[in-house]
Write a protein that holds these residues in place. Sequence first.
Motif, PDB file in Angstrom:
ATOM      1  N   GLY A   1     -28.179 -24.029 -34.826  1.00  0.00           N
ATOM      2  CA  GLY A   1     -28.781 -23.082 -33.649  1.00  0.00           C
ATOM      3  C   GLY A   1     -28.107 -22.078 -33.398  1.00  0.00           C
ATOM      4  O   GLY A   1     -28.501 -21.319 -32.469  1.00  0.00           O
ATOM      5  N   HIS A   2     -26.914 -21.626 -34.030  1.00  0.00           N
ATOM      6  CA  HIS A   2     -25.979 -20.655 -33.354  1.00  0.00           C
ATOM      7  C   HIS A   2     -26.418 -19.477 -34.617  1.00  0.00           C
ATOM      8  O   HIS A   2     -26.491 -19.499 -35.505  1.00  0.00           O
ATOM      9  N   ASP A   3     -26.131 -18.220 -33.778  1.00  0.00           N
ATOM     10  CA  ASP A   3     -25.903 -17.036 -34.524  1.00  0.00           C
ATOM     11  C   ASP A   3     -24.792 -16.984 -35.138  1.00  0.00           C
ATOM     12  O   ASP A   3     -23.720 -17.266 -34.545  1.00  0.00           O
ATOM     13  N   VAL A   4     -24.359 -16.673 -36.519  1.00  0.00           N
ATOM     14  CA  VAL A   4     -23.072 -16.883 -37.020  1.00  0.00           C
ATOM     15  C   VAL A   4     -22.623 -15.176 -37.450  1.00  0.00           C
ATOM     16  O   VAL A   4     -23.642 -14.551 -37.874  1.00  0.00           O
ATOM     17  N   VAL A   5     -21.339 -14.971 -37.164  1.00  0.00           N
ATOM     18  CA  VAL A   5     -20.764 -13.706 -37.856  1.00  0.00           C
ATOM     19  C   VAL A   5     -19.591 -14.040 -38.678  1.00  0.00           C
ATOM     20  O   VAL A   5     -18.705 -15.008 -38.090  1.00  0.00           O
ATOM     21  N   VAL A   6     -19.610 -13.636 -39.900  1.00  0.00           N
ATOM     22  CA  VAL A   6     -18.444 -14.250 -40.841  1.00  0.00           C
ATOM     23  C   VAL A   6     -17.542 -13.157 -40.867  1.00  0.00           C
ATOM     24  O   VAL A   6     -17.791 -11.979 -41.514  1.00  0.00           O
ATOM     25  N   VAL A   7     -16.207 -13.525 -40.941  1.00  0.00           N
ATOM     26  CA  VAL A   7     -15.123 -12.518 -41.172  1.00  0.00           C
ATOM     27  C   VAL A   7     -14.259 -13.266 -42.270  1.00  0.00           C
ATOM     28  O   VAL A   7     -13.252 -13.858 -41.946  1.00  0.00           O
ATOM     29  N   PRO A   8     -14.342 -12.852 -43.421  1.00  0.00           N
ATOM     30  CA  PRO A   8     -13.647 -13.323 -44.635  1.00  0.00           C
ATOM     31  C   PRO A   8     -12.233 -12.376 -44.766  1.00  0.00           C
ATOM     32  O   PRO A   8     -12.350 -11.248 -44.245  1.00  0.00           O
ATOM     33  N   LYS A 133     -19.134 -11.957 -27.162  1.00  0.00           N
ATOM     34  CA  LYS A 133     -18.989 -12.969 -25.952  1.00  0.00           C
ATOM     35  C   LYS A 133     -19.515 -14.439 -26.730  1.00  0.00           C
ATOM     36  O   LYS A 133     -20.407 -15.012 -26.265  1.00  0.00           O
ATOM     37  N   ALA A 134     -18.923 -14.517 -28.086  1.00  0.00           N
ATOM     38  CA  ALA A 134     -19.246 -15.856 -28.634  1.00  0.00           C
ATOM     39  C   ALA A 134     -18.986 -17.101 -28.082  1.00  0.00           C
ATOM     40  O   ALA A 134     -18.083 -17.195 -27.250  1.00  0.00           O
ATOM     41  N   ASP A 135     -19.811 -18.490 -28.195  1.00  0.00           N
ATOM     42  CA  ASP A 135     -19.254 -19.460 -27.582  1.00  0.00           C
ATOM     43  C   ASP A 135     -17.573 -19.948 -28.240  1.00  0.00           C
ATOM     44  O   ASP A 135     -17.066 -20.567 -27.538  1.00  0.00           O
ATOM     45  N   GLU A 136     -17.511 -19.604 -29.390  1.00  0.00           N
ATOM     46  CA  GLU A 136     -16.290 -20.323 -30.119  1.00  0.00           C
ATOM     47  C   GLU A 136     -15.965 -19.309 -31.337  1.00  0.00           C
ATOM     48  O   GLU A 136     -16.930 -18.798 -32.030  1.00  0.00           O
ATOM     49  N   CYS A 137     -14.385 -19.092 -31.468  1.00  0.00           N
ATOM     50  CA  CYS A 137     -14.093 -18.561 -32.769  1.00  0.00           C
ATOM     51  C   CYS A 137     -13.560 -19.618 -33.488  1.00  0.00           C
ATOM     52  O   CYS A 137     -12.402 -20.008 -33.033  1.00  0.00           O
ATOM     53  N   GLN A 138     -14.041 -19.941 -34.729  1.00  0.00           N
ATOM     54  CA  GLN A 138     -13.607 -20.908 -35.417  1.00  0.00           C
ATOM     55  C   GLN A 138     -12.757 -20.361 -36.691  1.00  0.00           C
ATOM     56  O   GLN A 138     -13.475 -19.658 -37.280  1.00  0.00           O
ATOM     57  N   ILE A 139     -11.560 -20.580 -36.772  1.00  0.00           N
ATOM     58  CA  ILE A 139     -10.564 -20.070 -37.903  1.00  0.00           C
ATOM     59  C   ILE A 139     -10.542 -21.261 -38.809  1.00  0.00           C
ATOM     60  O   ILE A 139      -9.866 -22.215 -38.628  1.00  0.00           O
ATOM     61  N   PHE A 140     -11.232 -20.765 -40.230  1.00  0.00           N
ATOM     62  CA  PHE A 140     -10.940 -21.816 -41.179  1.00  0.00           C
ATOM     63  C   PHE A 140      -9.918 -21.408 -42.121  1.00  0.00           C
ATOM     64  O   PHE A 140      -9.830 -20.308 -42.552  1.00  0.00           O
TER      65      PHE A 140
END
Length: 384
Positions: A1-8, A133-140
């Motif tokens: 349900g989240h909008d996602v922006v991806v940064v490779p 203003k994202a809910d979370e930044c996840q670093i994989f």
Amino acid sequence: GHDVVVVPSAMSGETNRLIALARELQAQPDPRELDVVASTGEQVTIGLLSMALMEQGVKARSYTGAQVKVLTDSAFTKARIEAIDDVRLRAELAKGVVPVVAGFQGMDGDGNITTLGRGGSDTSAVALAAALKADECQIFTDVDGVYTTDPRIVPEARRLHTVTFEEMLEMASLGSKVLQIRSVEFAGKYRVRLRVLSSLTDPSIPIAEEARSGTLITFEEDDNMEQAVISGIAFSRDEAKITVMGVPDRPGIAYAILGPIADANIDVDVIIQNASVEGHTDFSFTVNRNDYPRAMEIAKKVQAHIGAKDIVGDNRVCKVSMVGVGMRSHVGIASQMFRTLAEEGINIQMISTSEIKISVVVDEKYMELAVRVLHNAFGLEQAA
């Protein structure tokens, strides 16, 4: 349900390959042109990832740093983000598109391509999360969280479920390679929730379940945080020491030495000035090993101007650091650290401290031994 922006980031080894190509042509590549070359690694991955997502039935579109308008200063190869225009990204998200944004790069006010320094994709991701203003930044990344130290050196190293921003900032600045320091600075400044996760786990695992196995960088110190006096041990091999010997002990001498170093955009880390003997003193400081040749060259240029007797350097040193918010309320940490190293015959060349960290500079050959004995002496393998 989240909008996602991806940064490779670029593919493994690609940035090194591109920099090596540049160095085949210029021993010290022109910084502006080096950024033009180095930024192409991320441009390849955003295009390929967008194609891969399309094949999966996901609407995706790639963007370079310039297209998103990641505005930076003009410090080529080490640029800092000044602003991000999020209008275009929000418009894409509203249409159900996944924007795939190139990390590590931006554009200065004159339209030049700039890069943010090694590991800069983390910084790009956090900066975009702050702007949106994202809910979370996840670093994989290639590890499943932040550990008490590098498990390749200490197999008993333990993954931390939470760590404070303050501790993570110190660990990143002191050599922990999990997150780039500027990404942590950004996250702390703009209060972006940051989570470190592994890109190597089974992709079918739900993200909420996987999140429980990573490390959350927290804003507030936990109630039980104080129990862990030391949270982790960081280290850096990329150190070099320069000593300016026999300089007059007078006001302004530190600036006379370090001013030209700073003007060359070289970061100075640990600094020590010895006690004055007959009006003269020795002044030592450390720089990143990559900056060592230039720093030595600059130091030798100012030698005559400041009246120094000699300049000596050593690019075979390393830095080992202990970090923990619990240091604030516990005494005797430094003495235990120094005693542990002394018992192993490890000579301390320089010492630097803050409220929550103690760093020592030692001979590079003792680095792994120092990390192992300190990890054991402070019981970091035991769960808090």
